[in-house]
Each structure stands twice: as structure tokens, then as C-alpha cells.
Write a protein that holds these residues in place. Structure first.
Motif, PDB file in Angstrom:
ATOM      1  N   GLY A 116       0.818  -1.198   0.000  1.00  0.00           N
ATOM      2  CA  GLY A 116       0.000   0.000   0.000  1.00  0.00           C
ATOM      3  C   GLY A 116       0.854   1.251   0.000  1.00  0.00           C
ATOM      4  O   GLY A 116       2.086   1.196   0.087  1.00  0.00           O
ATOM      5  N   PHE A 117       0.191   2.390  -0.065  1.00  0.00           N
ATOM      6  CA  PHE A 117       0.908   3.674  -0.126  1.00  0.00           C
ATOM      7  C   PHE A 117       1.821   3.847   1.082  1.00  0.00           C
ATOM      8  O   PHE A 117       2.989   4.235   0.946  1.00  0.00           O
ATOM      9  CB  PHE A 117      -0.103   4.818  -0.209  1.00  0.00           C
ATOM     10  N   ARG A 118       1.317   3.575   2.272  1.00  0.00           N
ATOM     11  CA  ARG A 118       2.112   3.805   3.476  1.00  0.00           C
ATOM     12  C   ARG A 118       3.337   2.900   3.536  1.00  0.00           C
ATOM     13  O   ARG A 118       4.427   3.322   3.951  1.00  0.00           O
ATOM     14  CB  ARG A 118       1.251   3.610   4.716  1.00  0.00           C
ATOM     15  N   SER A 119       3.172   1.640   3.111  1.00  0.00           N
ATOM     16  CA  SER A 119       4.319   0.722   3.109  1.00  0.00           C
ATOM     17  C   SER A 119       5.388   1.190   2.131  1.00  0.00           C
ATOM     18  O   SER A 119       6.590   1.138   2.432  1.00  0.00           O
ATOM     19  CB  SER A 119       3.854  -0.690   2.738  1.00  0.00           C
ATOM     20  N   LEU A 120       4.948   1.663   0.984  1.00  0.00           N
ATOM     21  CA  LEU A 120       5.894   2.168  -0.006  1.00  0.00           C
ATOM     22  C   LEU A 120       6.574   3.439   0.485  1.00  0.00           C
ATOM     23  O   LEU A 120       7.780   3.640   0.275  1.00  0.00           O
ATOM     24  CB  LEU A 120       5.169   2.425  -1.325  1.00  0.00           C
ATOM     25  N   ALA A 121       5.816   4.310   1.150  1.00  0.00           N
ATOM     26  CA  ALA A 121       6.403   5.531   1.706  1.00  0.00           C
ATOM     27  C   ALA A 121       7.474   5.187   2.743  1.00  0.00           C
ATOM     28  O   ALA A 121       8.519   5.849   2.814  1.00  0.00           O
ATOM     29  CB  ALA A 121       5.312   6.395   2.327  1.00  0.00           C
ATOM     30  N   TYR A 122       7.212   4.149   3.535  1.00  0.00           N
ATOM     31  CA  TYR A 122       8.206   3.711   4.532  1.00  0.00           C
ATOM     32  C   TYR A 122       9.493   3.270   3.833  1.00  0.00           C
ATOM     33  O   TYR A 122      10.602   3.565   4.304  1.00  0.00           O
ATOM     34  CB  TYR A 122       7.627   2.568   5.364  1.00  0.00           C
ATOM     35  N   GLU A 149       1.241  15.127   1.520  1.00  0.00           N
ATOM     36  CA  GLU A 149       0.385  16.260   1.884  1.00  0.00           C
ATOM     37  C   GLU A 149      -0.828  16.322   0.961  1.00  0.00           C
ATOM     38  O   GLU A 149      -1.965  16.500   1.413  1.00  0.00           O
ATOM     39  CB  GLU A 149       1.164  17.568   1.802  1.00  0.00           C
ATOM     40  N   ALA A 150      -0.584  16.170  -0.344  1.00  0.00           N
ATOM     41  CA  ALA A 150      -1.683  16.221  -1.301  1.00  0.00           C
ATOM     42  C   ALA A 150      -2.658  15.066  -1.072  1.00  0.00           C
ATOM     43  O   ALA A 150      -3.881  15.242  -1.148  1.00  0.00           O
ATOM     44  CB  ALA A 150      -1.130  16.164  -2.727  1.00  0.00           C
ATOM     45  N   ARG A 151      -2.124  13.905  -0.782  1.00  0.00           N
ATOM     46  CA  ARG A 151      -2.984  12.738  -0.535  1.00  0.00           C
ATOM     47  C   ARG A 151      -3.867  12.970   0.690  1.00  0.00           C
ATOM     48  O   ARG A 151      -5.052  12.610   0.692  1.00  0.00           O
ATOM     49  CB  ARG A 151      -2.117  11.492  -0.353  1.00  0.00           C
ATOM     50  N   LEU A 161      -7.859  12.759   0.626  1.00  0.00           N
ATOM     51  CA  LEU A 161      -8.563  11.771   1.439  1.00  0.00           C
ATOM     52  C   LEU A 161      -9.556  12.443   2.388  1.00  0.00           C
ATOM     53  O   LEU A 161     -10.648  11.911   2.631  1.00  0.00           O
ATOM     54  CB  LEU A 161      -7.566  10.925   2.236  1.00  0.00           C
ATOM     55  N   GLU A 162      -9.198  13.612   2.904  1.00  0.00           N
ATOM     56  CA  GLU A 162     -10.116  14.336   3.780  1.00  0.00           C
ATOM     57  C   GLU A 162     -11.330  14.816   2.983  1.00  0.00           C
ATOM     58  O   GLU A 162     -12.469  14.756   3.470  1.00  0.00           O
ATOM     59  CB  GLU A 162      -9.404  15.529   4.424  1.00  0.00           C
ATOM     60  N   TYR A 163     -11.099  15.278   1.757  1.00  0.00           N
ATOM     61  CA  TYR A 163     -12.232  15.684   0.917  1.00  0.00           C
ATOM     62  C   TYR A 163     -13.141  14.487   0.644  1.00  0.00           C
ATOM     63  O   TYR A 163     -14.373  14.588   0.746  1.00  0.00           O
ATOM     64  CB  TYR A 163     -11.738  16.270  -0.405  1.00  0.00           C
ATOM     65  N   GLY A 171      -0.492  19.842  -3.049  1.00  0.00           N
ATOM     66  CA  GLY A 171      -1.459  20.134  -1.992  1.00  0.00           C
ATOM     67  C   GLY A 171      -2.202  21.430  -2.243  1.00  0.00           C
ATOM     68  O   GLY A 171      -3.421  21.502  -2.063  1.00  0.00           O
ATOM     69  N   ASP A 172      -1.486  22.467  -2.657  1.00  0.00           N
ATOM     70  CA  ASP A 172      -2.132  23.750  -2.940  1.00  0.00           C
ATOM     71  C   ASP A 172      -3.142  23.623  -4.075  1.00  0.00           C
ATOM     72  O   ASP A 172      -4.248  24.175  -4.010  1.00  0.00           O
ATOM     73  CB  ASP A 172      -1.076  24.803  -3.309  1.00  0.00           C
ATOM     74  N   VAL A 173      -2.757  22.900  -5.113  1.00  0.00           N
ATOM     75  CA  VAL A 173      -3.652  22.736  -6.267  1.00  0.00           C
ATOM     76  C   VAL A 173      -4.908  21.970  -5.863  1.00  0.00           C
ATOM     77  O   VAL A 173      -6.029  22.345  -6.228  1.00  0.00           O
ATOM     78  CB  VAL A 173      -2.913  22.018  -7.417  1.00  0.00           C
TER      79      VAL A 173
END
Length: 217
Positions: free
Chosen positions: A3-9, A71-73, A77-79, A124-126
Motif C-alpha cells: 500500500g501507499f504507506r508501506s511504499l512511503a516507509y 500532503e496532497a494525498r 482523502l479528507e475531501y 497540496g495547494d492545487v
């Protein structure tokens, strides 16, 4: 499948060599790439001084690019979370809206028609600008940069229509090559494919003659 978090790690793990850390960042884009995979990669490379084909990138640059993507993710995800909650409340009260849906987290949420033409600012800004537009009344210009000049692709013959037409997204306004359910015209300023929910009916009405003319040609 990681998943995304595992790859980020893996990107952050100093025990991994540079090539693996770079590869892990590229794989993060398979889980979340707001401009589309190639356009998002080029954006991160440009902003963080990464050579697109460099296999020995400075790990600090990789981590900085990852942080921007994270940050963008988080923004998106919050939206999605708030959108899902709002729809549940609306359905509970019997409110119905036109059917449209965003793709999964691996799909582009603000796709760039040309990977080399992208909005200014961080991811994130976009996405914050896009979210603000989606939570406001639909407009007639680009929700990211405000450009009013929007280019409409030519219609696609029925046998070439893709997933968007099959899903009933663009079909109501003509079918455009590569269109998905939320796709609209291409912004002449920042190059995004404007999401359909961000556009007012008048913008679609303005596009109809162009579609008709192209179809008659």
C-alpha cells in the motif's frame, strides 16, 4: 501488493539503496497520482531537482518529493471522507444529485492533458483550490487557475468511446476521447482537464456548438 504507506516507509528507510527508494516513490504514484502517473512524476522531479531517469537520486530529494505527495494525498482523502459523509446525510433525507464519482486513489483526480503542462504550486495547494471549487457553486472557468479559456476536444465515434462514455459521464454532452465521468474541457492556462462537477451548465452549453461543428466536419 504494497500500500501507499508501506511504499512511503521504503522511501524513507535509510537501509535501502537509492535505486530501491526511488522505485518505491514511483510505486507510490500507482496508489496516488493526482495529475496522472507521468505528469505527477515530472512535477515532483521538477520541484525537487530529481532527474526523471536518475537511479541514484539524493535520498533527501526523494523524501521531500514524498512529503509533497503525502500532503496532497491527505488533502484529497479528507475531501473524500467529507464528501462521503455529506452524501450519506443527503441520501438519508431523500436528496439525490446527478451521478458522478471520483476514481479510486490511484486515478488522477485533476488530470493533466499534457504531462508537460501542469499547474503552478505544490500538489497540496492545487488540490485545495480544486476542493474549494467543488464545494462552491459551479463556475465557468478553471477551478485551479481561474483561466476562462477552455478547449474542448473533438467528439469520438461511438466505437472508440471509452470508459467515461460507457459510464454515462460525458455522453450527455457529447463524447470526448479519453473522457471519464468527471472530465470536461482542457484549461488553456494550467493544462488540467476540468472536472465536470466544477463547471456550470452555461459552460457546457457553450461547448455544445463546438462539439456539433466538429461532429459535422
Amino acid at each position: 501488493m504494497a500500500g501507499f504507506r508501506s511504499l512511503a516507509y521504503q522511501v524513507r528507510d535509510a537501509r535501502n539503496d537509492r535505486a530501491l527508494r526511488r522505485h518505491s516513490l514511483r510505486r507510490c504514484l500507482e496508489r496516488f497520482a493526482p495529475y496522472g502517473h507521468r505528469a505527477t512524476w515530472w512535477h515532483l522531479c521538477d520541484r525537487h531537482g530529481i532527474g526523471p531517469e536518475d537511479r541514484a537520486v539524493d535520498p533527501q530529494r526523494l523524501v521531500a518529493a514524498l512529503e509533497e505527495l503525502e500532503e496532497a494525498r491527505a488533502v484529497w482523502l479528507e475531501y473524500e471522507r467529507q464528501f462521503a459523509e455529506r452524501r450519506r446525510r443527503e441520501k438519508h433525507h431523500g436528496l439525490r444529485r446527478p451521478e458522478w464519482a471520483w476514481g479510486g486513489s490511484g486515478d488522477a483526480v485533476v488530470r493533466c492533458a499534457d504531462p508537460g503542462v501542469r499547474p503552478e504550486g505544490t500538489l497540496g495547494d492545487v488540490l485545495r483550490r480544486l476542493v474549494t471549487a467543488l464545494e462552491s457553486e459551479p463556475g465557468t472557468g478553471c477551478p485551479v487557475c481561474g483561466e476562462q479559456e477552455l478547449h474542448w476536444p473533438a467528439p469520438v465515434p461511438p466505437q472508440r468511446r471509452g470508459r467515461g462514455a460507457a459510464a454515462g459521464g460525458a455522453a450527455a454532452h457529447g463524447s470526448w476521447e479519453g473522457a471519464w465521468a468527471w472530465d470536461g474541457p482542457v484549461c488553456a492556462g494550467c493544462g488540467i482537464v476540468v472536472p465536470r462537477p466544477a463547471l456550470a451548465d452555461s459552460a457546457w452549453a457553450h461547448a455544445a456548438p463546438a462539439a456539433s461543428a466538429a461532429g459535422a466536419a
